[in-house]
Design an enzyme around this catalytic site. Structure first.
Site, PDB file in Angstrom:
ATOM      1  N   HIS A 141       0.854  -1.183   0.000  1.00  0.00           N
ATOM      2  CA  HIS A 141       0.000   0.000   0.000  1.00  0.00           C
ATOM      3  C   HIS A 141       0.893   1.236   0.000  1.00  0.00           C
ATOM      4  O   HIS A 141       2.018   1.208   0.489  1.00  0.00           O
ATOM      5  CB  HIS A 141      -0.887  -0.035   1.260  1.00  0.00           C
ATOM      6  CG  HIS A 141      -1.958   0.992   1.313  1.00  0.00           C
ATOM      7  ND1 HIS A 141      -1.713   2.298   1.654  1.00  0.00           N
ATOM      8  CD2 HIS A 141      -3.306   0.914   1.105  1.00  0.00           C
ATOM      9  CE1 HIS A 141      -2.844   2.978   1.656  1.00  0.00           C
ATOM     10  NE2 HIS A 141      -3.829   2.163   1.315  1.00  0.00           N
ATOM     11  N   ASP A 218       2.199  -4.447   7.870  1.00  0.00           N
ATOM     12  CA  ASP A 218       0.991  -3.674   7.618  1.00  0.00           C
ATOM     13  C   ASP A 218      -0.185  -4.648   7.765  1.00  0.00           C
ATOM     14  O   ASP A 218      -0.456  -5.450   6.883  1.00  0.00           O
ATOM     15  CB  ASP A 218       1.050  -3.082   6.207  1.00  0.00           C
ATOM     16  CG  ASP A 218      -0.252  -2.394   5.801  1.00  0.00           C
ATOM     17  OD1 ASP A 218      -1.235  -2.441   6.566  1.00  0.00           O
ATOM     18  OD2 ASP A 218      -0.285  -1.817   4.695  1.00  0.00           O
ATOM     19  N   GLN A 221      -5.434  -5.017   6.766  1.00  0.00           N
ATOM     20  CA  GLN A 221      -6.426  -5.905   6.175  1.00  0.00           C
ATOM     21  C   GLN A 221      -6.492  -7.274   6.852  1.00  0.00           C
ATOM     22  O   GLN A 221      -7.235  -8.144   6.399  1.00  0.00           O
ATOM     23  CB  GLN A 221      -6.138  -6.097   4.679  1.00  0.00           C
ATOM     24  CG  GLN A 221      -6.157  -4.832   3.859  1.00  0.00           C
ATOM     25  CD  GLN A 221      -7.535  -4.199   3.768  1.00  0.00           C
ATOM     26  OE1 GLN A 221      -8.554  -4.845   4.013  1.00  0.00           O
ATOM     27  NE2 GLN A 221      -7.567  -2.921   3.435  1.00  0.00           N
ATOM     28  N   LYS A 244     -11.356  -0.035   9.899  1.00  0.00           N
ATOM     29  CA  LYS A 244     -11.529  -1.247   9.109  1.00  0.00           C
ATOM     30  C   LYS A 244     -11.960  -2.433   9.975  1.00  0.00           C
ATOM     31  O   LYS A 244     -12.120  -3.543   9.463  1.00  0.00           O
ATOM     32  CB  LYS A 244     -10.228  -1.591   8.368  1.00  0.00           C
ATOM     33  CG  LYS A 244      -9.750  -0.526   7.389  1.00  0.00           C
ATOM     34  CD  LYS A 244      -8.463  -0.950   6.711  1.00  0.00           C
ATOM     35  CE  LYS A 244      -7.825   0.190   5.939  1.00  0.00           C
ATOM     36  NZ  LYS A 244      -8.596   0.596   4.760  1.00  0.00           N
ATOM     37  N   CYS A 383      -4.676   2.620  -3.807  1.00  0.00           N
ATOM     38  CA  CYS A 383      -3.393   3.019  -3.206  1.00  0.00           C
ATOM     39  C   CYS A 383      -2.297   1.991  -3.476  1.00  0.00           C
ATOM     40  O   CYS A 383      -1.434   1.751  -2.630  1.00  0.00           O
ATOM     41  CB  CYS A 383      -3.539   3.268  -1.706  1.00  0.00           C
ATOM     42  SG  CYS A 383      -4.526   4.725  -1.318  1.00  0.00           S
TER      43      CYS A 383
END
Length: 425
Positions: A141, A218, A221, A244, A383
């Site tokens: 991202h 990261d 998600q 999220k 992104c």
């Protein structure tokens, strides 16, 4: 023997906790929720961008402002004490949620992006220089890619990229060659927000640690929909966002190993992160407050803890299983069309999203058409511009699923995509 609970979710009951899912959308709407064209049931499939928020989390935010709204760590009056305790306990709750050893390893940030920037500038500016390398994946991202790219330009370090193969998997053999004694940081997305690929983070951690490098994960998600334990992953840093995972916008968390946080200098300076200030110098507060300058997002932090409670109550294993079933179903339905291209691994080997294109239909046009069916999806580069360039497309449409979505909603999406195919045939 596995202890996972993958019994089916009671989706209809869950949906009752999200009033927004009862909205009807479409038409010429001038006032949100009240326009004359509100006649199509909302099918919300943009969860990889932002999930919806259940009543119980909204109630926690409202209760803070209605009952004990005050600044933290600033006063000895009752409201400040109540707010401080709730805010600090939220750090404890988030630490427990991701397997950190305690609140000292959890810094609240506005989201994943600032978590990346905090480490890049608080650690990277001091540690990186010419001859050093930062290794990323080609599916990063922009929050990761741009941050490390620009920091390396400033410090003289070099960015190297682990390639993604044609099926959307990370080339782990190439990673083993790219991560060397010159590598200081490996930064990798856990679940790709474009491909849905679930990366072998523990393997990357082993490669990084074999060369005395750190691993930044990261997890924007992954934390919302699967059990994430920083120790199992081998993460030195891990960031994620509340919006999220059924929480509010403007709040997220950064995990960091305590001894590494101790060695790092602050990223922001100001009130609350200091222990002692003179006209000549300053010293810093204990962790994690050392990295939380100024008045924080108190309501958001408390609500983030409540979102963790909510997801645990539903059951992360059950959420993951539900998401994966919907994703595989959507993948199978969309592959019925020979002019639809889906990016990333097969339907049974990915996280809860499907990015795709229809031949001859721009992703933005596709998103507009399915919106007429009440379906909210994402269109653009998500992104991940360099990844889209590698795939040979400027943009893609993305449907992403969560605990409150249904197979019937997937069917509505597929019918809408079929309508777009016929319009542009």
């Amino acid at each position: 023997m596995s202890t996972q609970d993958t019994t089916p979710l009671d989706v209809e009951r869950i949906r009752e906790e999200f009033p927004i899912l009862s909205r009807r959308v479409g038409g010429d709407v001038t006032t949100p929720g009240e326009g004359p064209g509100d006649e199509t049931p909302l099918v919300y499939l943009d969860n990889a961008a932002t999930s919806q928020t259940p009543d119980r989390v909204v109630d926690v935010i409202a209760d803070y402002y209605r009952s004990y709204n005050a600044n933290v760590h600033r006063g000895i009056h009752s409201l400040s004490q109540e707010a401080s305790v709730a805010y600090e306990e939220a750090h404890d709750r988030v630490a427990e949620f991701v397997g950190a050893s305690g609140r000292e390893e959890i810094v609240f940030t506005p989201g994943t992006t600032e978590g990346m920037n905090l480490v890049a500038y608080a650690w990277g500016l001091a540690e990186l220089g010419p001859g050093d390398e930062v290794v990323l994946t080609e599916m990063e991202h922009h929050a990761s890619l741009v941050t490390w790219q620009q920091l390396c330009k400033r410090t003289g370090a070099e960015v190297r990229y682990i390639p993604v193969d044609e099926q959307g998997y990370l080339d782990v053999d190439a990673a083993a060659e790219l991560i060397t004694e010159d590598t200081q940081m490996v930064s990798a997305v856990h679940v790709s927000n474009t491909l849905g690929t679930v990366n072998p983070i523990a393997d990357l951690a082993d490669l990084a640690h074999d060369h005395d490098a750190y691993l930044f994960v990261d997890a924007a998600q992954s934390v919302p929909n699967r059990s994430v334990d920083v120790s199992d992953l081998g993460a030195d840093f891990l960031a994620f966002s509340g919006h999220k995972m059924c929480g509010p916008t403007g709040i997220g968390a950064l995990y960091g190993r305590e001894h590494v946080f101790e060695e790092m200098q602050p990223y922001l300076y100001g009130g609350d992160m200091i222990r002692k200030v003179t006209y000549e110098d300053s010293t810093w507060e204990d962790l994690p407050w050392k990295f939380e300058a100024g008045t924080p997002n108190i309501a958001g932090g408390i609500a983030l803890g409540a979102a963790c409670d909510y997801l645990d109550d539903v059951g992360l294993d059950r959420i993951q299983a539900h998401e994966e079933q919907l994703t595989e179903y959507a993948y199978d339905r969309l592959t019925e069309f020979d002019d639809v291209e889906i990016y990333g691994p097969p339907g049974d080997e990915r996280g809860g999203l499907v990015a795709f294109n229809v031949d001859g239909v721009h992703a933005h046009d596709l998103s507009s058409i399915v919106n007429d069916y009440g379906v909210a999806i994402r269109a653009g580069d998500h992104c991940t511009q360099p990844l889209h360039q590698k795939m040979g497309v400027a943009a893609s449409a993305r449907a992403s699923f969560y605990l409150y979505n249904t197979r019937e909603e997937v069917d509505v999406l597929v019918d809408a995509v079929d309508e777009a195919r016929q319009l542009f045939a």
